[in-house]
Structure formats: C-alpha cells, structure tokens
Write an enzyme that holds these catalytic residues in place. Sequence first.
Site, PDB file in Angstrom:
ATOM      1  N   CYS A 193       0.823  -1.222   0.000  1.00 49.34           N
ATOM      2  CA  CYS A 193       0.000   0.000   0.000  1.00 49.34           C
ATOM      3  C   CYS A 193       0.855   1.269   0.000  1.00 49.34           C
ATOM      4  O   CYS A 193       0.382   2.337  -0.367  1.00 49.34           O
ATOM      5  CB  CYS A 193      -0.932   0.005   1.201  1.00 49.34           C
ATOM      6  N   HIS A 231      -3.660   6.960   3.161  1.00 46.92           N
ATOM      7  CA  HIS A 231      -3.998   5.685   2.506  1.00 46.92           C
ATOM      8  C   HIS A 231      -5.398   5.284   2.939  1.00 46.92           C
ATOM      9  O   HIS A 231      -5.762   5.388   4.117  1.00 46.92           O
ATOM     10  CB  HIS A 231      -2.972   4.627   2.925  1.00 46.92           C
ATOM     11  N   ASN A 286     -10.104  -0.447  -0.149  1.00 46.30           N
ATOM     12  CA  ASN A 286      -8.647  -0.329  -0.091  1.00 46.30           C
ATOM     13  C   ASN A 286      -8.074  -0.807  -1.432  1.00 46.30           C
ATOM     14  O   ASN A 286      -8.144  -1.994  -1.746  1.00 46.30           O
ATOM     15  CB  ASN A 286      -8.128  -1.179   1.072  1.00 46.30           C
TER      16      ASN A 286
HETATM   17  O1  UT7 Z   1      -3.766  -1.504   3.604  1.00 48.08           O
HETATM   18  C1  UT7 Z   1      -2.856  -2.156   4.407  1.00 48.08           C
HETATM   19  C2  UT7 Z   1      -3.112  -1.942   5.821  1.00 48.08           C
HETATM   20  N1  UT7 Z   1      -4.324  -2.614   6.195  1.00 48.08           N
HETATM   21  C3  UT7 Z   1      -4.990  -2.195   7.220  1.00 48.08           C
HETATM   22  O2  UT7 Z   1      -4.597  -1.200   7.790  1.00 48.08           O
HETATM   23  C4  UT7 Z   1      -6.181  -2.989   7.672  1.00 48.08           C
HETATM   24  C5  UT7 Z   1      -6.228  -2.934   9.150  1.00 48.08           C
HETATM   25  N2  UT7 Z   1      -7.304  -3.728   9.780  1.00 48.08           N
HETATM   26  C6  UT7 Z   1      -8.605  -3.409   9.713  1.00 48.08           C
HETATM   27  O3  UT7 Z   1      -9.021  -2.550   8.969  1.00 48.08           O
HETATM   28  C7  UT7 Z   1      -9.517  -4.102  10.699  1.00 48.08           C
HETATM   29  O4  UT7 Z   1      -8.742  -4.848  11.597  1.00 48.08           O
HETATM   30  C8  UT7 Z   1     -10.580  -5.029  10.048  1.00 48.08           C
HETATM   31  C9  UT7 Z   1     -11.638  -4.216   9.361  1.00 48.08           C
HETATM   32  C10 UT7 Z   1      -9.904  -5.973   9.054  1.00 48.08           C
HETATM   33  C11 UT7 Z   1     -11.260  -5.870  11.113  1.00 48.08           C
HETATM   34  O5  UT7 Z   1     -11.836  -5.022  12.101  1.00 48.08           O
HETATM   35  P1  UT7 Z   1     -11.574  -5.284  13.657  1.00 48.08           P
HETATM   36  O6  UT7 Z   1     -12.365  -4.278  14.385  1.00 48.08           O
HETATM   37  O7  UT7 Z   1     -10.082  -5.284  13.869  1.00 48.08           O
HETATM   38  O8  UT7 Z   1     -12.197  -6.704  13.858  1.00 48.08           O
HETATM   39  P2  UT7 Z   1     -11.533  -8.067  14.410  1.00 48.08           P
HETATM   40  O9  UT7 Z   1     -10.577  -8.610  13.394  1.00 48.08           O
HETATM   41  O10 UT7 Z   1     -11.022  -7.848  15.796  1.00 48.08           O
HETATM   42  O11 UT7 Z   1     -12.789  -9.018  14.477  1.00 48.08           O
HETATM   43  C12 UT7 Z   1     -13.908  -8.736  15.349  1.00 48.08           C
HETATM   44  C13 UT7 Z   1     -14.992  -9.769  15.099  1.00 48.08           C
HETATM   45  C14 UT7 Z   1     -14.480 -11.223  15.091  1.00 48.08           C
HETATM   46  O12 UT7 Z   1     -15.463 -12.034  15.690  1.00 48.08           O
HETATM   47  P3  UT7 Z   1     -15.332 -12.496  17.237  1.00 48.08           P
HETATM   48  O13 UT7 Z   1     -14.045 -13.253  17.311  1.00 48.08           O
HETATM   49  O14 UT7 Z   1     -15.322 -11.235  18.035  1.00 48.08           O
HETATM   50  O15 UT7 Z   1     -16.556 -13.335  17.447  1.00 48.08           O
HETATM   51  C15 UT7 Z   1     -14.397 -11.554  13.620  1.00 48.08           C
HETATM   52  O16 UT7 Z   1     -14.549 -12.923  13.365  1.00 48.08           O
HETATM   53  O17 UT7 Z   1     -15.569  -9.550  13.811  1.00 48.08           O
HETATM   54  C16 UT7 Z   1     -15.582 -10.787  13.073  1.00 48.08           C
HETATM   55  N3  UT7 Z   1     -15.469 -10.472  11.656  1.00 48.08           N
HETATM   56  C17 UT7 Z   1     -16.523 -10.204  10.868  1.00 48.08           C
HETATM   57  N4  UT7 Z   1     -17.846 -10.161  11.118  1.00 48.08           N
HETATM   58  C18 UT7 Z   1     -18.662  -9.845  10.097  1.00 48.08           C
HETATM   59  C19 UT7 Z   1     -14.324 -10.348  10.908  1.00 48.08           C
HETATM   60  N5  UT7 Z   1     -14.658 -10.024   9.647  1.00 48.08           N
HETATM   61  C20 UT7 Z   1     -16.004  -9.928   9.588  1.00 48.08           C
HETATM   62  C21 UT7 Z   1     -16.902  -9.617   8.560  1.00 48.08           C
HETATM   63  N6  UT7 Z   1     -18.221  -9.567   8.858  1.00 48.08           N
HETATM   64  N7  UT7 Z   1     -16.500  -9.313   7.303  1.00 48.08           N
END
Ligand code: UT7
Length: 332
Positions: free
Chosen positions: A113, A254, A284
């Site tokens: 990125c 970004h 993204n």
């Molecule tokens: O471009 C390069 C750099 N990239 C980034 O900077 C991306 C950085 N990361 C993010 O943007 C975020 O971490 C995400 C959007 C990918 C995820 O958000 P989060 O608030 O960090 O969620 P998490 O990974 O902690 O997951 C929370 C919950 C989990 O369920 P449990 O374990 O709490 O029951 C996941 O399984 O959300 C669940 N989950 C989803 N639920 C519905 C993960 N993906 C999804 C989904 N829909 N698509």
Amino acid sequence: MYAKFHSIGAYVPSKVLSNADLEKMVDTSDEWILKRTGIRERRIAGDSEVTSDMATKASKIAIERAGLRNSDIDLIVCATITPDYFNMPSTACIIADKLGIKNVQAFDISAACSGFVYALSVAKAFVESGMKRHVLIIGAEKFSSIVNYEDRTTCILFGDGAGASIISATDNKSEAIIDINASADGSYSDFLVTPAPGSVNPLSQKVLDEGLNFVQMKGNETFKLAVKTLTKDVKKILIDNNIDAKDIPHFVPHQANYRIIKAVGSALKMSSEQVVVTVDKYGNTSAASIPMAINDIYESGRLKRGELMLLDTFGGGLTWASAILPFAGETP
Ligand code: UT7
C-alpha cells in the site's frame, strides 16, 4: 534541480461490488462492514482487464494533464503487488509498450500500500540528480486477483483501480516536492502476506489446495500498528519541515479503513474538510489508493495549483511513508 508533482490521473473500473453483494457471498453484513471500515462499495476490474490496462488508462490522463507527449517520459515506475506477471516482464514494461514509449527505463517496485509514495521518492531522487526530466509514476492494483472471496476478514476490504502522476524537473523551488519519508520494518512481514507463488512456496497443488496464493492479514494487529505508526510519522514530517497541520488543506491518507483515517486526522486536530476520504466508494486499492484519492479532489475541483498535500500510507512489508508537497499542476 527540484522535482514537482506535475499532474494526476486515475482509472476506476465500472463494476461495483457493494456490501449487499458481499452479504450474499460470505457471512457478513452491510452494517458490520460500514461500522468497522467505512466501506460501502468497491470497484472490480473485468475478467480480461489487467493491472497494466488500468495503469495505462490512468497514465494517459496524467501525461495529457501535464501537457506532455508520451515520448517526453524518460522513466516509468509502477508500484504494484498485483502485477500482470509475478516474475517477468515487469508491469512497467508492459505499460511502456501500451503507451507506445520506446527506449525508456521502466521497472516495478513492491511496497504494497505504500508503493505510490515509495515511487514518488524514487522519482524525486532521479529528477533531483538530473538523471531524468519527466517520470511517470503509477500505483495500480487488480487486488481482486489475490483476494479469497470466501474469506470474510479480507474480501470486504479490497478493490481495484489505478492512479498515475508525472514528476517533472523544475528550477522553481516554490513548486517543488518538500519532503518524503519512507520506511520499513520487515520483522512484521507476517502481518500482511501472500504466501505463494514465490521461492518460499513455488506454485504447486498444495499452494492451490490451501489457497496460499491469496492475501492473508492479521487485521486487528495491523490496525493498531497502523494508527500508532502513521500518527508518529505524520507528526514527525510536519515538525521536521516546520509546517502546522492546520496549514495543510489536503491530508490524503492511505484509504484502508475509515477508523484509521479518523484516528490519525483527530491526532493532528484536522477538520473533516482537510481529510480526503474515498474508502467508502473504492475500498482499499493498495498502491492505487493515494493517487486515486488525489485524482478525486482534483476532478471535484477541490485541489488547486500550489495547495499543500500531506500524503501518508502504511502497508505490507511492513512499509510506511509520508510526503509533503504542493500540487504543481494546472487545475481545471
Ligand atoms: O492496507 C494495508 C493496511 N491494512 C490495514 O490497515 C487494515 C487494518 N485492519 C482493519 O481494517 C480491521 O482490523 C478489520 C476491518 C480488518 C477488522 O476489524 P476489527 O475491528 O479489527 O475486527 P476483528 O478482526 O477484531 O474481528 C472482530 C470480530 C471477530 O469475531 P469475534 O471473534 O469477536 O466473534 C471476527 O470474526 O468480527 C468478526 N469479523 C466479521 N464479522 C462480520 C471479521 N470479519 C467480519 C466480517 N463480517 N467481514
């Protein structure tokens, strides 16, 4: 000799992949995606539309807006992690051919990125050293080609597109790129990775069976590190150049996640008018995200000649980079 940001162009594929479409593909919801990422929809390239096609379209616009002919370009640098071919030829060589440019130095860089700002630093160095006069830099991704559309943790995030810019020589310091800071820390290389194909995992049946050709991300860990690193990085470049955040009309971060953008913007005490947001409509797009966002403010008439932009990015590697520069192109 100085280097100036001479023009901007972008290309966005026409096919829209909305959150409602993704609800039918994986266990997710429009509400979750919007709340956690700010993304409403993203664009997906056609089956026969490849990275170099999108890059060439964006490049033609950037060259025309700089008032140049294709033959004026003496270096092409394409930032991409979804090249036309994984080994060779480079996507930059294919773009040169599609633009009909012969006898030009052309190569790709891989900084995920952060690729466009890395390419900007390469172009600045070539121009300032006097080696090149007009450098075409591109950020282009067919990210959908490495996304597993059965993995809800990644497939909701990414989209396709391309952005391009001409970096030209100038002896006028007031229109020169002011500063660029690019960095990396390979000890976090497992945060964002496409495990194959490569020398670690050459293409095999195992690679296909285990889906190792798809992007994998430690989302939450990446998120936390992104907020911390980006905030520190933009504060440093502002202090180093004695520029106050309130004097930056266009903060172009970004476009990975609206929550990251908002956190960094708030740490800089920036107003919503200063912060450029396109993640809602494009998701993204990796190396294409910053030039696509600059093009957005250019085409909507928000970006005027001479106005300062603060660029800021973070991605796989891990890599990160920031830049401060005036827009030195003509505005419509
Ligand atoms: O471009 C390069 C750099 N990239 C980034 O900077 C991306 C950085 N990361 C993010 O943007 C975020 O971490 C995400 C959007 C990918 C995820 O958000 P989060 O608030 O960090 O969620 P998490 O990974 O902690 O997951 C929370 C919950 C989990 O369920 P449990 O374990 O709490 O029951 C996941 O399984 O959300 C669940 N989950 C989803 N639920 C519905 C993960 N993906 C999804 C989904 N829909 N698509």
